[in-house]
Design a protein around this motif. Structure first.
Motif: not given
Lengths: 190, 277
Positions: B34-43, B138-143, B195-203
């Motif tokens: 949810a806070y990813c700086l680069t909006e990374s995802a599988p696709a 971070r997504g289900p099962g991550n921990f 801290p979470t950086a207020a950039r990318g998806r975090a914004v």
């Protein structure tokens, strides 16, 4: 001869991204004026900050007055842009040419796709013809025209004017591809 | 001697420039935090930094005086060549790879064999001591996957650090997390909390702290799009790369972009002053 595309107004979307102030790369942030918005050609070039960073001082050098006054420089800028059919640069430099002291009649003639000879006098008239031939013939200028130009300008000034014509052609190409909208102040003053 | 003539080493020793040279290996990820700086995802577009470019940057970085290599993304281990590449780079400088740690279950951990007993450390993200707090971001099962992976990595002689991103966890939760990290075999010095950086998806999620040139320590960061101010800089918002912390589009030779970076250093706080690490 028609312009490459319809003259863009301030609401038309550019074909290449315009980099706004908040996205301006660190090395070119200082090229964004503090008291007004940057021009859209600056915002276009900012996508390649290394290019803009190198171009900015070069363009300032070739466009500023030297032994050649601003009006003479604007003859080159406006005429080359007209021959290259630059929809962004022509209206932008119609205003700049008027501010530099060229008459409305001279500005209209220089901005016209047609050869402007009749509306100009003396050195500016020869210089406009020089620009026409230089751009249309990709840098080839016949001996007679060069000799005529030498009647009005020193050799070092001809170097400077020719470099300016090349620099403006380069910007015309960028504007032609990117199609930036006219800047709001250009729209307001026209 | 390179043409920067020791300037990088001086800047690092003076605390003006981080000692690690960062390489963005790719932008895609098996997670979509949810806070990813680069909006990374599988696709998302992968935007891989070619292996040869990474090697060339590392070789020149070592010559310039950098003290380490950082590899980040995206999830670097989605690249099949990453273990071998990291091992090869570690012959030049110590390597730190930022990973979500979720790709090492079962026999998949065998892919990391090239890293055994190398100077390569994996920095794994873990934000809380319970899945209830950790997994929503971070997504289900991550921990469960991360907690299972850390001891297995350590058993294989692969160094591990843990990185925790703060987005509202209180001190009690962080203390519990520190206990868990220690229990998993990671030393306290190898647990980074930032801290979470207020950039990318975090914004978009309304999270994070301002993270511009005034807040981020200068750390040369090479991506396929150019050279950036910090590994927190080449962020993506709405599918478009942020350029506000772009330094140069030129990354080869590395010295060309680094020279421009050095020219900017006087404007920034020293590395010690910054909270993002």
């Amino acid at each position: 001869m028609a312009l490459l595309n319809d003259r863009p107004d301030a609401l038309v979307a550019a074909r290449l991204p315009l980099v706004d102030r908040e996205q301006a790369p660190l090395t070119v942030r200082d090229l964004y004026p503090s008291d007004r918005d940057a021009s859209n050609i600056t915002k276009t070039l900012a996508g390649s900050p290394d290019t803009l960073g190198a171009l900015a001082p070069f363009l300032a050098q070739v466009m500023n007055p030297t032994t050649l006054d601003l009006a003479t420089k604007e003859v080159v800028v406006l005429r080359v842009s007209a021959v290259n059919r630059c929809a962004y640069c022509v209206p932008t430099h119609e205003l700049a040419a008027r501010r530099a002291g060229l008459s409305p009649r001279a500005v209209a003639a220089l901005a016209s796709p047609q050869p402007p000879a009749a509306a100009l006098e003396g050195a500016h008239r020869v210089l406009a013809r020089y620009c026409d031939q230089l751009v249309a013939d990709a840098g080839s200028v016949d001996d007679a025209l060069l000799a005529e130009l030498r009647g009005h300008f020193e050799d070092h000034e001809i170097v400077e004017l020719t470099v300016l014509a090349g620099a403006i052609t380069m910007l015309n190409y960028v504007a032609g591809v990117a199609a930036p909208p006219l800047d709001p102040w250009t729209v307001a003053e026209r | 001697m390179n043409d920067l003539d020791g300037s990088v080493r001086e800047a690092i020793e003076g605390g003006l420039l981080g000692e690690r040279l960062w390489l963005y290996s790719n932008y895609h990820c098996n997670l979509a935090c949810a806070y990813c700086l680069t909006e990374s995802a599988p696709a998302v577009p992968r935007r891989r930094l070619p292996a040869e470019a990474m090697k060339a940057a590392a070789v020149e970085g070592e010559e310039l005086g950098f003290g380490g290599i950082g590899i980040t993304g995206g999830e670097p281990f989605l690249r099949r060549d990453l273990p071998g590449l990291a091992a090869e780079l570690s012959e030049l400088l110590p390597v730190l790879v930022l990973t979500n740690g979720t790709l090492f279950a079962g026999h998949r951990i065998d892919r990391l064999d090239p890293l055994r007993d190398r100077d390569v450390t994996l920095q794994i993200s873990l934000d809380a001591a319970t899945p209830i707090v950790n997994d929503p971001m971070r997504g289900p099962g991550n921990f469960e996957r991360v907690v299972a992976a850390i001891p297995r990595l350590l058993e294989r002689g692969i160094g591990v650090r843990v990185a925790t991103t703060i987005y509202g966890q209180d001190e009690d939760e962080l203390d519990t997390l520190r206990d868990l990290v220690g229990y998993l075999g990671v030393r306290p010095d190898d647990h980074v909390v930032r801290p979470t950086a207020a950039r990318g998806r975090a914004v978009q999620a309304g999270l994070g702290e301002q993270a511009g040139v005034e807040e981020l320590p200068a750390e040369v960061t090479v991506t396929v799009d150019g050279l950036f101010w910090s590994p927190f800089a080449p962020t993506v918002r709405g599918g478009r790369l942020d350029t506000d912390l772009l330094v140069s589009r030129q990354t080869a030779p590395l010295s060309a972009g680094v020279r421009k970076m050095l020219g900017l250093l006087g404007r920034a706080p020293t590395a010690e002053a910054a909270r993002f690490k």
